[in-house]
Scaffold this active site. Structure first.
Site, mmCIF file in Angstrom:
data_model
loop_
_atom_site.group_PDB
_atom_site.id
_atom_site.type_symbol
_atom_site.label_atom_id
_atom_site.label_comp_id
_atom_site.label_asym_id
_atom_site.label_seq_id
_atom_site.Cartn_x
_atom_site.Cartn_y
_atom_site.Cartn_z
ATOM 1 N N CYS A 158 0.263 -1.460 0.330
ATOM 2 C CA CYS A 158 -0.122 -0.007 0.306
ATOM 3 C C CYS A 158 0.785 1.004 -0.347
ATOM 4 O O CYS A 158 0.451 2.203 0.116
ATOM 5 C CB CYS A 158 -0.900 0.448 0.759
ATOM 6 S SG CYS A 158 0.026 0.038 2.567
ATOM 7 N N LYS A 288 29.226 -21.088 64.793
ATOM 8 C CA LYS A 288 30.683 -21.742 63.710
ATOM 9 C C LYS A 288 31.077 -22.515 64.981
ATOM 10 O O LYS A 288 30.893 -22.371 66.413
ATOM 11 C CB LYS A 288 31.453 -20.850 63.296
ATOM 12 C CG LYS A 288 32.431 -21.554 62.563
ATOM 13 C CD LYS A 288 33.892 -20.984 62.055
ATOM 14 C CE LYS A 288 35.051 -21.896 62.097
ATOM 15 N NZ LYS A 288 36.424 -21.051 61.723
ATOM 16 N N LYS A 336 16.974 -50.217 42.946
ATOM 17 C CA LYS A 336 16.206 -48.853 43.187
ATOM 18 C C LYS A 336 14.758 -49.016 42.210
ATOM 19 O O LYS A 336 13.702 -47.515 42.944
ATOM 20 C CB LYS A 336 17.182 -47.900 43.042
ATOM 21 C CG LYS A 336 18.544 -48.321 44.345
ATOM 22 C CD LYS A 336 19.275 -47.001 44.016
ATOM 23 C CE LYS A 336 19.978 -47.231 44.792
ATOM 24 N NZ LYS A 336 21.331 -45.828 44.420
ATOM 25 N N LYS A 340 12.386 -47.783 44.364
ATOM 26 C CA LYS A 340 11.624 -46.015 44.198
ATOM 27 C C LYS A 340 10.294 -45.526 42.605
ATOM 28 O O LYS A 340 9.709 -44.558 42.643
ATOM 29 C CB LYS A 340 12.827 -45.107 43.742
ATOM 30 C CG LYS A 340 13.289 -45.257 44.991
ATOM 31 C CD LYS A 340 14.798 -43.989 44.764
ATOM 32 C CE LYS A 340 15.844 -44.542 46.031
ATOM 33 N NZ LYS A 340 16.734 -43.357 46.185
HETATM 34 O O1 C5P Z 1 18.490 -44.564 46.953
HETATM 35 P P1 C5P Z 1 20.121 -43.315 46.141
HETATM 36 O O2 C5P Z 1 20.793 -41.857 46.374
HETATM 37 O O3 C5P Z 1 20.883 -44.260 45.037
HETATM 38 O O4 C5P Z 1 19.053 -42.948 44.772
HETATM 39 C C1 C5P Z 1 18.896 -42.058 43.262
HETATM 40 C C2 C5P Z 1 18.296 -42.084 42.716
HETATM 41 O O5 C5P Z 1 16.972 -41.151 44.272
HETATM 42 C C3 C5P Z 1 18.336 -40.494 42.592
HETATM 43 O O6 C5P Z 1 17.174 -40.446 41.015
HETATM 44 C C4 C5P Z 1 17.842 -39.811 43.149
HETATM 45 O O7 C5P Z 1 18.188 -38.472 42.449
HETATM 46 C C5 C5P Z 1 16.966 -39.585 43.509
HETATM 47 N N1 C5P Z 1 17.016 -39.231 45.771
HETATM 48 C C6 C5P Z 1 15.918 -38.326 45.694
HETATM 49 N N2 C5P Z 1 16.080 -37.695 46.929
HETATM 50 C C7 C5P Z 1 16.503 -38.744 48.407
HETATM 51 C C8 C5P Z 1 17.865 -39.749 47.899
HETATM 52 C C9 C5P Z 1 17.613 -39.845 46.139
HETATM 53 O O8 C5P Z 1 15.446 -37.883 45.302
HETATM 54 N N3 C5P Z 1 17.055 -38.275 49.471
#
Ligand code: C5P
Length: 402
Positions: A158, A288, A336, A340
């Site tokens: 335009c 500390k 695990k 888990k």
């Molecule tokens: O039991 P572990 O520490 O070997 O497991 C590892 C997995 O669990 C990882 O994926 C880690 O991020 C997760 N984890 C978690 N919380 C925790 C310990 C581990 O989410 N307290």
């Protein structure tokens, strides 16, 4: 080169003078092996003849809302057929109609019906584009996750100079190729990374050698595949990778858990890559602690973040864990996986005699899931992150059958 092989693209043409660019756009779409159907509005047919468009493009062209083929109602059929609806050029009028949900012709009715992504390539006079109403409509559409590509700035047909011209077919094609090469578009992923620090007093803590490099590499790869990433990181010396990444810095396991739970809603995938400290100090000293011959520190168990995520009953994401082991690598990881309740676990050997242990640029991963396993052999963490994301997508698709 990535192409648009068999992508079903419904091209909606409305009445802008930029319609002359459409022939080049269709040529490029077909060169990239897309399957194209065209829908024209009444105004666009004043600017380009339906029959000549059909002959020149060799595509089926539709324009009649009441056209039915046997019992096929055309606006429903086309709305369901499309992988993507591309409105190019898109006038202020079609933008306003979609914003309002009007359905008074074939194209607007398809847009109201479709579940496919809609992409709008505006083309209009710059005053029309900048007008409060058009900008308001565009905002409404963006909020509905409709993509708006362009317009570009320049001299308009335009005679005005400004923002309103339709993007060139080349740019549109590039953006389409990019769009289809991002399989994690609209995916939300939380990634935890790095170590946690569990404070003993204001200057001392217990932690691990974790560098955060693996988690940050995964965040980078997942973001480049189109995902929205929430990267929850313990204390690391790394800058946030580019891409759509929201970073939340935390110090301790308790803070990490809080950040995860605050963001866990509407996540598709959770990747627990952080080396979360299993214990924290039960009696943190705010002053500390003075030097003594013997110092006894009492440790208590931290919450298991990944376990809490995989136990969610509502909106549970696909859960991927990591397992750093020094012996019985696969056996411990599989244990695990079960304990888990993970979907997938990535086991790695962090024994001292391996040069690719925790704080390193290299790694080797065993991926283990319910009824299978696979080795991702020694490689740079960036390369492993790509291979891992590929496997996560494959396994996620299988589990969710989407
Ligand atoms: O039991 P572990 O520490 O070997 O497991 C590892 C997995 O669990 C990882 O994926 C880690 O991020 C997760 N984890 C978690 N919380 C925790 C310990 C581990 O989410 N307290």
């Amino acid at each position: 080169m990535i192409n648009l092989l068999k992508k079903r693209i419904l091209l909606g043409i409305s009445g802008s003078i930029a319609v002359y660019k459409i022939f080049e756009l269709i040529r490029c779409l077909k060169k990239k092996q897309a399957i194209v159907r065209i829908v024209m509005t009444r105004a666009s047919k004043k600017l380009v003849n339906k029959l000549s468009l059909q002959i020149l493009s060799n595509c089926r062209v539709f324009d009649d809302i009441f056209y039915t083929n046997n019992s096929n109602i055309m606006h429903i059929k086309l709305a369901k057929w499309a992988d993507l609806i591309l409105l190019a050029p898109a006038t202020a009028n079609i933008i306003a109609k979609i914003a309002l949900g009007l359905a008074d012709d074939l194209l607007s009715t398809i847009c109201l019906t479709t579940q496919a992504k809609i992409i709008i390539v505006p083309s209009m006079n710059n005053y029309m584009y900048r007008s409060v109403v058009t900008q308001h409509n565009i905002k409404i559409l963006r909020n509905r996750n409709i993509l708006i590509w362009g317009p570009s700035f320049g001299r308009q047909i335009c005679g005005d100079t400004g923002l309103g011209s339709m993007l060139s077919p080349n740019i549109i094609i590039k953006k389409l190729v990019q769009y289809f090469s991002t399989p994690l578009k609209n995916f939300n992923i939380i990634i935890t990374a790095g170590p946690t620090h569990e404070l003993i007093d204001p200057v001392r803590f217990i932690s691990s050698y974790s560098s955060g490099k693996m988690g940050f590499s995964i965040a980078y790869v997942a973001a480049s595949l189109g995902a929205n990433i929430t990267l929850i990181s313990g204390p690391v010396n790394l800058s946030t990778p580019p891409g759509n990444i929201k970073r939340i810095n935390v110090i301790s396991a308790l803070e990490m858990k809080q950040a995860v739970m605050n963001n866990i809603n509407n996540q598709n995938i959770f990747i627990g890559c952080a080396a979360v400290s299993d214990y924290r100090i039960s009696n943190f000293s705010s002053n500390k602690i003075a030097k003594k011959d013997n110092l006894i520190i009492n440790l208590i168990k931290n919450p298991d973040i990944i376990l809490e995520v995989s136990q969610l009953t509502k909106n549970r994401p696909y859960v991927v864990g990591f397992s750093a082991e020094t012996n019985f690598i696969k056996e411990n990881a599989r244990k695990k996986l079960i304990e888990k309740k993970l979907n997938l676990i990535c086991a790695n050997n962090v024994s001292k005699n391996r040069f690719y242990n925790m704080n390193n640029n290299y790694n080797e991963l065993y991926l283990i899931w319910n009824n299978g396993e696979m080795l991702l052999s020694l490689n740079k963490k960036q390369v492993l992150a790509k291979q891992l994301m590929k496997q996560i997508i494959i396994r996620y698709e299988k589990d969710n059958k989407y």
